[in-house]
Design a protein around this motif. Structure first.
Motif, PDB file in Angstrom:
ATOM      1  N   TYR A  43       0.828  -1.204   0.000  1.00 39.66           N
ATOM      2  CA  TYR A  43       0.000   0.000   0.000  1.00 39.66           C
ATOM      3  C   TYR A  43       0.867   1.261   0.000  1.00 39.66           C
ATOM      4  N   PHE A  71       2.001   2.472  -3.395  1.00 41.25           N
ATOM      5  CA  PHE A  71       0.977   3.176  -4.184  1.00 41.25           C
ATOM      6  C   PHE A  71       0.723   4.577  -3.644  1.00 41.25           C
ATOM      7  N   ILE A  76      -6.382  -6.251  -2.788  1.00 39.61           N
ATOM      8  CA  ILE A  76      -6.232  -4.825  -2.501  1.00 39.61           C
ATOM      9  C   ILE A  76      -7.588  -4.195  -2.200  1.00 39.61           C
ATOM     10  N   ASP A  77      -7.679  -3.468  -1.114  1.00 35.71           N
ATOM     11  CA  ASP A  77      -8.876  -2.680  -0.794  1.00 35.71           C
ATOM     12  C   ASP A  77      -8.722  -1.327  -1.481  1.00 35.71           C
ATOM     13  N   TRP A  78      -9.223  -1.245  -2.711  1.00 38.78           N
ATOM     14  CA  TRP A  78      -8.998  -0.052  -3.521  1.00 38.78           C
ATOM     15  C   TRP A  78      -9.700   1.176  -2.958  1.00 38.78           C
ATOM     16  N   ASN A  79     -10.842   0.994  -2.314  1.00 33.18           N
ATOM     17  CA  ASN A  79     -11.539   2.143  -1.711  1.00 33.18           C
ATOM     18  C   ASN A  79     -10.691   2.772  -0.616  1.00 33.18           C
ATOM     19  N   LEU A  95      -7.404   2.330  -0.150  1.00 32.40           N
ATOM     20  CA  LEU A  95      -6.147   2.811  -0.721  1.00 32.40           C
ATOM     21  C   LEU A  95      -6.349   4.134  -1.452  1.00 32.40           C
ATOM     22  N   GLY A  96      -7.458   4.249  -2.165  1.00 35.27           N
ATOM     23  CA  GLY A  96      -7.747   5.492  -2.880  1.00 35.27           C
ATOM     24  C   GLY A  96      -7.984   6.658  -1.935  1.00 35.27           C
TER      25      GLY A  96
END
Length: 264
Positions: free
Chosen positions: A45, A48, A211-214, A216-217
């Motif tokens: 994480y 990114f 990946i927990d994209w929410n 991470l975003g």
């Protein structure tokens, strides 16, 4: 604890925007201790978050001609190679349980966190020490040593791949000392190198992870807000004068991680 994590996420960006490094040193501890994320996943994480933040932060430096693309290639190519090899070949062979002494088990997560803590302490020293040391070195050597920069690029890539740290605290001194680069250009160039290293490191090893994209975003977006704040502050405040403050904070965090993982 999550509210403190979101506040700390702003500081990740502020550090990158203000002094061109140090943000990645905050990221993994924030993810592990404030959000409760597994240490190995936190390194992923971190790549990114730091990568996206740095690439946004470098835009203003590009506009002002404060990025040396030649240096990005000199420093970045060996870094990228090291990152790829580390993420895809070294990390997977580290066992989940490395060794056991009495009741203490050195797990892969603890091992990575201890390496990270050591990196934090090294970074804090470079940030706390007087800036005159860097200036004396930069002016006393007359030889442009690109080979040393390539070597340090490989080391930075290894550390980035291993623990998800962008390595700005190593990149900027290398650019100033070895390549005789002005500080402002070194900061802008460092941000580009960090962004390239981190994002390539992330996407080269993300396939096997959930990946927990929410999440991470959202953290990345908060860090980007921080980098805008840091960039604006850099126009009014000399980031070099604030480095010792960041340094002492990072030192305390590094010592805390060691104590927590081994003793507490």
């Amino acid at each position: 604890m999550e509210i403190f994590g979101y506040i700390a996420s702003v500081l990740i960006g502020v550090s990158l925007g203000l002094i061109g490094g140090g943000g990645s040193i905050f990221t993994v501890p924030v993810l592990v201790y404030l959000f409760g994320i597994d240490a190995f996943l936190a390194t992923e994480y971190s790549l990114f978050i730091v990568g996206t933040s740095s690439i946004i932060g470098s835009v203003s430096y590009f506009k002002n001609g404060l990025v040396s693309m030649k240096t990005v290639l000199i420093f970045g190519i060996p870094s990228v190679i090291s990152i790829f090899l580390t993420r895809n070949f070294l990390l997977p062979i580290i066992p989940d349980s490395i060794f056991k002494i009495g009741n203490f088990v050195m797990t892969k997560n603890i091992f990575l966190l201890l390496i990270f803590a050591g990196l934090m302490i090294a970074a804090s020293y470079k940030m706390i020490r007087k800036n005159k040391v860097l200036e004396i070195k930069a002016t006393s050597s007359q030889k442009n040593n690109a080979f040393l920069a390539v070597g340090e690029g490989s080391v930075v890539g290894f550390l980035t791949g291993l623990v998800g740290a962008g390595g700005g605290f190593m990149i900027i001194p290398a650019l100033v000392n070895f390549l005789k680069m002005p500080m402002k250009v070194a900061i802008g160039t460092s941000l580009v190198i960090i962004s390239v290293n981190s994002l390539i490191g992330f996407f080269s090893s993300v396939n096997d992870l959930k990946i927990d994209w929410n999440f991470l975003g959202s953290i990345s977006a908060i860090a980007i807000v921080g980098i805008f704040i840091g960039t604006q502050l850099s126009k009014k405040i000399n980031g070099e004068k604030l480095k010792p403050v960041f340094g002492w904070f990072i030192l305390i965090m590094g010592v805390y991680i060691i104590l927590k993982e081994i003793i507490l």
